[in-house]
Design a protein around this motif. Structure first.
Motif, PDB file in Angstrom:
ATOM      1  N   GLY A   1       0.849  -1.183   0.000  1.00  0.00           N
ATOM      2  CA  GLY A   1       0.000   0.000   0.000  1.00  0.00           C
ATOM      3  C   GLY A   1       0.885   1.233   0.000  1.00  0.00           C
ATOM      4  N   ASP A   2       0.333   2.386  -0.420  1.00  0.00           N
ATOM      5  CA  ASP A   2       1.205   3.541  -0.595  1.00  0.00           C
ATOM      6  C   ASP A   2       1.756   4.084   0.717  1.00  0.00           C
ATOM      7  OD1 ASP A   2      -1.075   4.756   0.393  1.00  0.00           O
ATOM      8  OD2 ASP A   2      -1.424   6.008  -1.379  1.00  0.00           O
ATOM      9  N   GLY A   3       1.157   3.715   1.836  1.00  0.00           N
ATOM     10  CA  GLY A   3       1.692   4.135   3.120  1.00  0.00           C
ATOM     11  C   GLY A   3       3.001   3.476   3.484  1.00  0.00           C
ATOM     12  N   ILE A   4       3.371   2.422   2.766  1.00  0.00           N
ATOM     13  CA  ILE A   4       4.669   1.761   3.000  1.00  0.00           C
ATOM     14  C   ILE A   4       5.477   1.697   1.705  1.00  0.00           C
ATOM     15  CG2 ILE A   4       4.029   0.427   5.056  1.00  0.00           C
ATOM     16  CD1 ILE A   4       3.534  -1.992   3.186  1.00  0.00           C
ATOM     17  N   ASN A   5       5.226   2.614   0.784  1.00  0.00           N
ATOM     18  CA  ASN A   5       5.970   2.611  -0.479  1.00  0.00           C
ATOM     19  C   ASN A   5       7.479   2.721  -0.268  1.00  0.00           C
ATOM     20  OD1 ASN A   5       3.884   2.191  -2.225  1.00  0.00           O
ATOM     21  ND2 ASN A   5       3.638   4.340  -2.832  1.00  0.00           N
ATOM     22  N   GLY A   6       7.889   3.511   0.725  1.00  0.00           N
ATOM     23  CA  GLY A   6       9.314   3.617   1.008  1.00  0.00           C
ATOM     24  C   GLY A   6       9.912   2.295   1.415  1.00  0.00           C
ATOM     25  N   LEU A   7       9.190   1.534   2.225  1.00  0.00           N
ATOM     26  CA  LEU A   7       9.660   0.204   2.625  1.00  0.00           C
ATOM     27  C   LEU A   7       9.690  -0.747   1.438  1.00  0.00           C
ATOM     28  CD1 LEU A   7       7.909  -0.302   6.086  1.00  0.00           C
ATOM     29  CD2 LEU A   7      10.363  -0.498   5.654  1.00  0.00           C
TER      30      LEU A   7
ATOM     31  N   CYS B   1       4.719  -8.693  10.769  1.00  0.00           N
ATOM     32  CA  CYS B   1       3.773  -8.355   9.707  1.00  0.00           C
ATOM     33  C   CYS B   1       3.892  -6.874   9.393  1.00  0.00           C
ATOM     34  CB  CYS B   1       2.340  -8.721  10.090  1.00  0.00           C
ATOM     35  SG  CYS B   1       1.747  -7.978  11.621  1.00  0.00           S
ATOM     36  N   VAL B   2       3.490  -6.500   8.186  1.00  0.00           N
ATOM     37  CA  VAL B   2       3.617  -5.118   7.747  1.00  0.00           C
ATOM     38  C   VAL B   2       2.361  -4.727   6.982  1.00  0.00           C
ATOM     39  CG1 VAL B   2       4.805  -5.756   5.610  1.00  0.00           C
ATOM     40  CG2 VAL B   2       5.118  -3.459   6.543  1.00  0.00           C
ATOM     41  N   ALA B   3       1.945  -3.476   7.162  1.00  0.00           N
ATOM     42  CA  ALA B   3       0.733  -3.008   6.489  1.00  0.00           C
ATOM     43  C   ALA B   3       0.825  -1.513   6.243  1.00  0.00           C
ATOM     44  CB  ALA B   3      -0.506  -3.325   7.317  1.00  0.00           C
ATOM     45  N   THR B   4       0.035  -1.061   5.307  1.00  0.00           N
ATOM     46  CA  THR B   4      -0.027   0.357   4.986  1.00  0.00           C
ATOM     47  C   THR B   4      -0.830   1.114   6.043  1.00  0.00           C
ATOM     48  OG1 THR B   4      -0.516   1.926   3.218  1.00  0.00           O
ATOM     49  CG2 THR B   4      -2.118   0.158   3.570  1.00  0.00           C
ATOM     50  N   SER B   5      -0.898   2.398   5.885  1.00  0.00           N
ATOM     51  CA  SER B   5      -1.629   3.245   6.829  1.00  0.00           C
ATOM     52  C   SER B   5      -3.134   3.015   6.697  1.00  0.00           C
ATOM     53  CB  SER B   5      -1.304   4.715   6.545  1.00  0.00           C
ATOM     54  OG  SER B   5      -1.577   5.024   5.189  1.00  0.00           O
ATOM     55  N   GLY B   6      -3.898   3.565   7.651  1.00  0.00           N
ATOM     56  CA  GLY B   6      -5.355   3.551   7.568  1.00  0.00           C
ATOM     57  C   GLY B   6      -5.951   2.158   7.548  1.00  0.00           C
ATOM     58  N   PRO B   7      -6.612   1.762   6.459  1.00  0.00           N
ATOM     59  CA  PRO B   7      -7.308   0.482   6.427  1.00  0.00           C
ATOM     60  C   PRO B   7      -6.373  -0.711   6.602  1.00  0.00           C
ATOM     61  CG  PRO B   7      -7.244   1.483   4.239  1.00  0.00           C
ATOM     62  CD  PRO B   7      -6.805   2.524   5.217  1.00  0.00           C
ATOM     63  N   GLY B   8      -5.171  -0.619   6.058  1.00  0.00           N
ATOM     64  CA  GLY B   8      -4.230  -1.723   6.230  1.00  0.00           C
ATOM     65  C   GLY B   8      -3.889  -1.952   7.683  1.00  0.00           C
ATOM     66  N   ALA B   9      -3.628  -0.868   8.405  1.00  0.00           N
ATOM     67  CA  ALA B   9      -3.328  -0.977   9.830  1.00  0.00           C
ATOM     68  C   ALA B   9      -4.515  -1.546  10.600  1.00  0.00           C
ATOM     69  CB  ALA B   9      -2.947   0.388  10.387  1.00  0.00           C
ATOM     70  N   ILE B  10      -5.707  -1.086  10.264  1.00  0.00           N
ATOM     71  CA  ILE B  10      -6.910  -1.560  10.947  1.00  0.00           C
ATOM     72  C   ILE B  10      -7.101  -3.054  10.736  1.00  0.00           C
ATOM     73  CG2 ILE B  10      -9.437  -1.365  10.984  1.00  0.00           C
ATOM     74  CD1 ILE B  10      -8.970   1.639  10.186  1.00  0.00           C
ATOM     75  N   HIS B  11      -6.837  -3.522   9.515  1.00  0.00           N
ATOM     76  CA  HIS B  11      -7.036  -4.934   9.207  1.00  0.00           C
ATOM     77  C   HIS B  11      -6.116  -5.853  10.010  1.00  0.00           C
ATOM     78  CE1 HIS B  11      -8.915  -4.088   4.990  1.00  0.00           C
ATOM     79  NE2 HIS B  11      -9.803  -4.045   5.947  1.00  0.00           N
ATOM     80  N   LEU B  12      -4.995  -5.355  10.486  1.00  0.00           N
ATOM     81  CA  LEU B  12      -4.069  -6.193  11.260  1.00  0.00           C
ATOM     82  C   LEU B  12      -4.613  -6.581  12.623  1.00  0.00           C
ATOM     83  CD1 LEU B  12      -0.610  -4.432  10.717  1.00  0.00           C
ATOM     84  CD2 LEU B  12      -1.394  -6.545   9.626  1.00  0.00           C
TER      85      LEU B  12
ATOM     86  N   VAL C   1       3.962  -0.520  10.597  1.00  0.00           N
ATOM     87  CA  VAL C   1       2.798   0.083   9.964  1.00  0.00           C
ATOM     88  C   VAL C   1       3.149   1.454   9.405  1.00  0.00           C
ATOM     89  CG1 VAL C   1       0.388   0.746  10.298  1.00  0.00           C
ATOM     90  CG2 VAL C   1       1.354  -1.125  11.636  1.00  0.00           C
ATOM     91  N   GLY C   2       2.696   1.720   8.196  1.00  0.00           N
ATOM     92  CA  GLY C   2       2.866   3.033   7.609  1.00  0.00           C
ATOM     93  C   GLY C   2       1.898   4.049   8.196  1.00  0.00           C
ATOM     94  N   GLN C   3       2.191   5.329   7.945  1.00  0.00           N
ATOM     95  CA  GLN C   3       1.334   6.414   8.421  1.00  0.00           C
ATOM     96  C   GLN C   3       1.386   7.551   7.400  1.00  0.00           C
ATOM     97  OE1 GLN C   3      -1.159   7.704   9.576  1.00  0.00           O
ATOM     98  NE2 GLN C   3      -0.881   7.811  11.816  1.00  0.00           N
ATOM     99  N   THR C   4       0.360   8.393   7.420  1.00  0.00           N
ATOM    100  CA  THR C   4       0.326   9.586   6.583  1.00  0.00           C
ATOM    101  C   THR C   4       1.581  10.436   6.818  1.00  0.00           C
ATOM    102  OG1 THR C   4      -2.084   9.569   6.716  1.00  0.00           O
ATOM    103  CG2 THR C   4      -1.053  11.641   6.077  1.00  0.00           C
ATOM    104  N   HIS C   5       2.024  11.131   5.781  1.00  0.00           N
ATOM    105  CA  HIS C   5       3.194  11.998   5.928  1.00  0.00           C
ATOM    106  C   HIS C   5       3.014  12.961   7.108  1.00  0.00           C
ATOM    107  CE1 HIS C   5       4.467  10.306   2.250  1.00  0.00           C
ATOM    108  NE2 HIS C   5       5.247  11.312   1.834  1.00  0.00           N
ATOM    109  N   ARG C   6       4.097  13.280   7.772  1.00  0.00           N
ATOM    110  CA  ARG C   6       4.035  14.170   8.935  1.00  0.00           C
ATOM    111  C   ARG C   6       3.438  15.534   8.578  1.00  0.00           C
ATOM    112  NH1 ARG C   6      10.160  14.226  10.540  1.00  0.00           N
ATOM    113  NH2 ARG C   6      10.208  14.311   8.247  1.00  0.00           N
ATOM    114  N   THR C   7       3.698  15.997   7.375  1.00  0.00           N
ATOM    115  CA  THR C   7       3.203  17.317   6.974  1.00  0.00           C
ATOM    116  C   THR C   7       1.690  17.364   6.885  1.00  0.00           C
ATOM    117  OG1 THR C   7       3.549  16.647   4.675  1.00  0.00           O
ATOM    118  CG2 THR C   7       5.300  17.933   5.728  1.00  0.00           C
ATOM    119  N   ALA C   8       1.048  16.200   6.747  1.00  0.00           N
ATOM    120  CA  ALA C   8      -0.408  16.161   6.602  1.00  0.00           C
ATOM    121  C   ALA C   8      -1.123  15.789   7.888  1.00  0.00           C
ATOM    122  CB  ALA C   8      -0.792  15.167   5.498  1.00  0.00           C
ATOM    123  N   MET C   9      -0.396  15.376   8.899  1.00  0.00           N
ATOM    124  CA  MET C   9      -1.021  14.916  10.135  1.00  0.00           C
ATOM    125  C   MET C   9      -1.826  16.041  10.787  1.00  0.00           C
ATOM    126  SD  MET C   9      -0.421  11.730  10.525  1.00  0.00           S
ATOM    127  CE  MET C   9      -0.900  11.530  12.229  1.00  0.00           C
TER     128      MET C   9
END
Length: 597
Positions: free
Chosen positions: A26-32, A71-82, A100-108
Motif C-alpha cells: 500500500g502507498d503508506g509503506i511505499n518507502g519500505l 507483519c507489515v501493512a499500509t496506513s489507515g485500512p491496512g493498519a486496521i485490518h491487522l 505500519v505506515g502512516q500519513t506523511h508528517r506534513t499532513a497529520m
C-alpha cells in the motif's frame, strides 16, 4: 546512494534474524517496498490476500517456529485490518511485531486521506510497546526495543513509520544529550521460584492421593519433567487446547483436552482429584476445574501477571516450567498406591473406545467425527496440524492423537474464525520441510480460507515439502453457533444467520492448479486423506458432513455419549422432528452442574 530509513529498518530486521515478513502492499509503506527491492527481498516479503491474513500467518509462523512473527501493512485500512491477528497473538502470548505506515508528517492533523490515530488504535493490542518513528535518529532503538519487548513479554508490539520518514536519509543516534543508542543482543534468562516457595508446593503435592495435572503451552519445553512428575505422583494429565501438543497422547495417563471441547476422562480427573497442579496454562473455565475447597492447588507459570487466577491455588510458583520442575521433583514423595492411576488409565482407554464407536455411527451423508477419526492414524510423525474455531475444533480436540514430534495449535483464547489456513501457511514458512494439515469448517473457509489458498498456490514451489492439506467439513451450516442456539437459546436454528451457501471448494482448488477432492460417501474418507497426504502440492479435501451430529459436552455420562449420538443419528423419517423438537431437551440435560458420578 545514501541509506534511507526504510533500508535501515530492513537491515536491522536481518540483523535480528528475521527471515520473512508477512504483509500486503500500500502507498503508506511505499518507502519500505522500494527498500525491499534494493535489498533483493531480504527478509522475504510474503504477500497474503488481506492484512488480517498477514497477521494470522505471522502468528502461525511464530507459534510453530518459536521466533518473532513480523507483519507489515499500509496506513489507515491496512493498519486496521491487522488488529484481529494481533489480538490473537496478544491473547495467546505470541511474540509479534507490526510495522505500519502512516500519513506523511506534513499532513497529520489535517483530516488527510487514510489518516488514522494509530497510537489510539494500537494502544490496547500493542500495550507493551507502540511507538512512532519521527526522525531517523530514533532508529535503531525503537525497532530494537519493540523486538526485545515482544520476546520478553510474549506479546505483539507496533512500530509506526510515516511515509515521508521512510524516505529520509538515515543517520544513527550520536553520543549526545537526548540521543538513545541501542544494541542487538537480548540475552537469555531462566526464572525460578524461591526455595521456600518450592518447599511449600512440595508439601501440598505430597499431601494428596489423587493428583490431577493440567498443562498448557507453557509446559511444552518441559515434556520429560512433566512425564516424570506425573509418574512420580501417579497423576493424570489433562491438556488445555493450546497445550495439546505439549505431551504425547499415547501416554496412558494423558486424559486429553479439557473444557467444553474436552474429554470425559479429563472431566472426571478434575471432578474427583484432591490435588491440582497447573503448569503453563491460563485455562479460563473454572467450572471445569475441581470444586473450590475440594482440592489443594499449585500453579507454575513464567508470567507473574498470569498466576493466582482461575482457581484458589495455595502456592503460585513463578518460573520457567522446566527449571521449576527440575527443582521440585526431588522434593516429592513417590510412594503412592496405584488405585487412582489405574482408574485414570482405565477411563482413558474407555474414552478411546467410545470415540471410536461414535465415529463409526452412520450419518447423512458423512459423520463429521469419522473424518477426524480416519485422519488420526494417517498423520505423519512430523505433521503440523492447525484447527479452526467452530465445531471442527471439537473433532480436532477429541479425535487426534498427538505423538512425539507432532505440532498443533489453534486460536486458543481469541477463538477467531478463519485462522487455520493462514496458520498453516505460516507453519509452512517456519518448517518448509514438514507436512501441514489444516482442519477447517465451511464457514471459516468462506470467511478467509478460500482467498488464502491463492497464497498457498503462489508459494508452493518455495516449500521443500509442498504438502499443505486442508480438510474441510462442508455441512452448509455455521455449526458451532447452531448448537449453541439449540442448547442454550432453545431455538432449533435461525436459518438466515446459520445457513451457508453451497460452494464447490474442491473445484475452486482445482481452478488454482491445486489438488481438489470432494468426498460424498464415508467409504471414501480414508482414501481421500491418503491422497491428500501423498499429493505433490497443496490440497483441499471437501467432506460433505452431517450438521446434525452433536458435539456432546464432556460432562455427559458415558452412556449418554453413546445413546444420544445413536438417537440423533437414526437417519429415519423422524430425524427432522428429533432435531427440531428433541435436541433442546437432549442437549440441556448435559448442561447442568457437575454430576456426582
Amino acid at each position: 546512494m545514501s541509506t534511507k530509513v526504510a533500508d535501515q529498518i530492513l537491515q536491522r530486521l536481518r540483523e535480528w534474524g528475521v527471515e520473512q515478513v508477512f504483509g500486503y502492499p500500500g502507498d503508506g509503506i511505499n518507502g519500505l517496498l522500494a527498500a525491499w527491492g534494493r535489498a533483493e527481498n531480504q527478509p522475504r516479503f510474503v504477500q497474503a490476500r488481506h492484512e488480517e491474513m498477514s497477521a494470522l500467518e505471522a502468528v502461525g509462523y511464530a507459534k510453530f517456529s518459536g521466533r518473532l512473527g513480523v507483519c507489515v501493512a499500509t496506513s489507515g485500512p491496512g493498519a486496521i485490518h491487522l488488529l484481529n491477528g494481533l489480538y490473537d497473538a496478544k491473547l495467546d502470548h505470541v511474540p509479534m511485531l507490526a510495522i505500519v505506515g502512516q500519513t506523511h508528517r506534513t499532513a497529520m492533523g489535517g483530516s488527510y486521506q487514510q489518516e488514522v490515530d494509530l497510537h489510539s488504535l494500537f494502544k490496547d493490542v500493542a500495550s507493551d510497546f507502540v511507538e512512532t518513528v519521527n526522525v531517523p535518529e530514533q532508529l535503531p532503538n525503537v525497532l530494537d526495543r519493540a523486538i526485545r519487548t515482544a520476546y520478553a513479554r510474549r506479546a505483539p508490539t507496533a512500530v509506526i513509520i510515516p511515509g515521508d520518514v521512510q524516505e529520509l536519509d538515515y543517520s544513527a543516534p550520536t553520543h549526545e544529550f537526548k540521543m538513545v543508542p541501542s544494541s542487538l543482543d537480548r540475552g537469555s534468562w531462566t526464572t525460578v521460584p524461591s526455595q521456600e516457595s518450592l518447599e511449600r508446593a512440595a508439601e501440598v503435592l505430597n499431601s494428596g492421593d489423587r493428583t490431577a495435572i493440567l498443562i498448557g503451552q507453557g509446559a511444552a519445553g518441559a515434556r520429560a519433567e512433566v512425564e516424570r512428575i506425573a509418574e512420580l505422583l501417579g497423576a493424570g494429565v489433562a491438556k488445555a487446547l493450546l497445550g495439546k501438543d505439549a505431551l504425547s497422547d499415547e501416554l496412558p495417563y494423558v486424559t486429553g483436552s479439557i473444557g467444553l471441547l474436552g474429554t470425559r476422562p479429563s472431566y472426571e480427573l478434575m471432578r474427583d482429584c484432591d490435588t491440582l497442579l497447573t503448569i503453563g496454562s491460563s485455562f479460563p473455565y473454572a467450572q471445569f476445574l475441581p470444586e473450590f475447597g475440594k482440592a489443594r492447588g499449585v500453579q507454575i507459570d513464567l508470567d507473574p501477571h498470569m498466576v493466582g487466577m482461575r482457581y484458589p491455588y495455595e502456592v503460585n510458583l513463578v518460573g520457567d516450567a522446566q527449571a521449576t520442575l527440575e527443582r521440585l521433583i526431588p522434593m516429592l514423595d513417590g510412594n503412592r498406591g496405584r488405585e487412582w492411576y489405574d482408574t485414570v488409565c482405565a477411563n482413558v482407554t474407555r474414552w478411546r473406545e467410545v470415540m471410536g464407536r461414535r465415529a463409526e455411527l452412520s450419518a447423512d451423508p458423512i459423520n463429521p467425527e469419522y473424518v477426524a477419526h480416519a485422519l488420526d492414524p494417517l498423520l505423519p510423525d512430523n505433521a503440523i496440524v492447525t484447527s479452526d474455531s467452530g465445531s471442527t475444533a471439537n473433532w480436532y480436540a477429541r479425535h487426534l492423537t498427538m505423538r512425539p514430534g507432532m505440532r498443533s495449535s489453534l486460536s486458543g483464547t481469541l477463538a477467531t474464525m478463519g485462522c487455520a489456513v493462514p496458520y498453516a501457511i505460516g507453519a509452512k514458512f517456519a518448517h518448509p520441510d514438514r507436512p501441514v494439515i489444516a482442519l477447517v469448517g465451511d464457514g471459516a473457509m468462506q470467511m478467509n480460507g478460500l482467498a488464502e489458498m491463492i497464497t498457498a498456490a503462489k508459494y508452493r514451489d518455495q516449500w521443500e515439502d509442498p504438502r499443505l492439506v486442508v480438510g474441510l467439513w462442508n455441512n452448509r451450516d455455521l455449526n458451532q453457533v447452531t448448537w449453541e442456539l439449540r442448547a442454550m437459546g432453545g431455538a432449533p436454528s435461525f436459518l438466515p444467520s446459520q445457513e451457508l451457501p453451497d460452494v464447490q471448494y474442491a473445484a475452486f482448488a482445482r481452478s488454482l492448479g491445486l489438488t481438489g477432492i470432494r468426498v460424498e460417501k464415508p467409504e471414501d474418507v480414508e482414501t481421500a486423506w491418503r491422497a491428500g497426504l501423498a499429493a505433490d502440492g497443496p490440497t483441499v479435501i471437501e467432506f460433505l458432513t452431517d450438521p446434525a451430529v452433536p458435539p456432546i459436552p464432556p460432562h455427559a455420562t458415558w452412556d449418554q455419549m453413546e445413546s444420544t449420538a445413536s438417537s440423533i443419528l437414526k437417519g429415519d423419517a423422524d430425524r427432522g422432528s428429533v432435531i427440531r423438537q428433541g435436541l433442546k431437551a437432549k442437549v440441556q440435560e448435559f448442561l447442568p452442574g457437575r454430576d456426582k458420578k
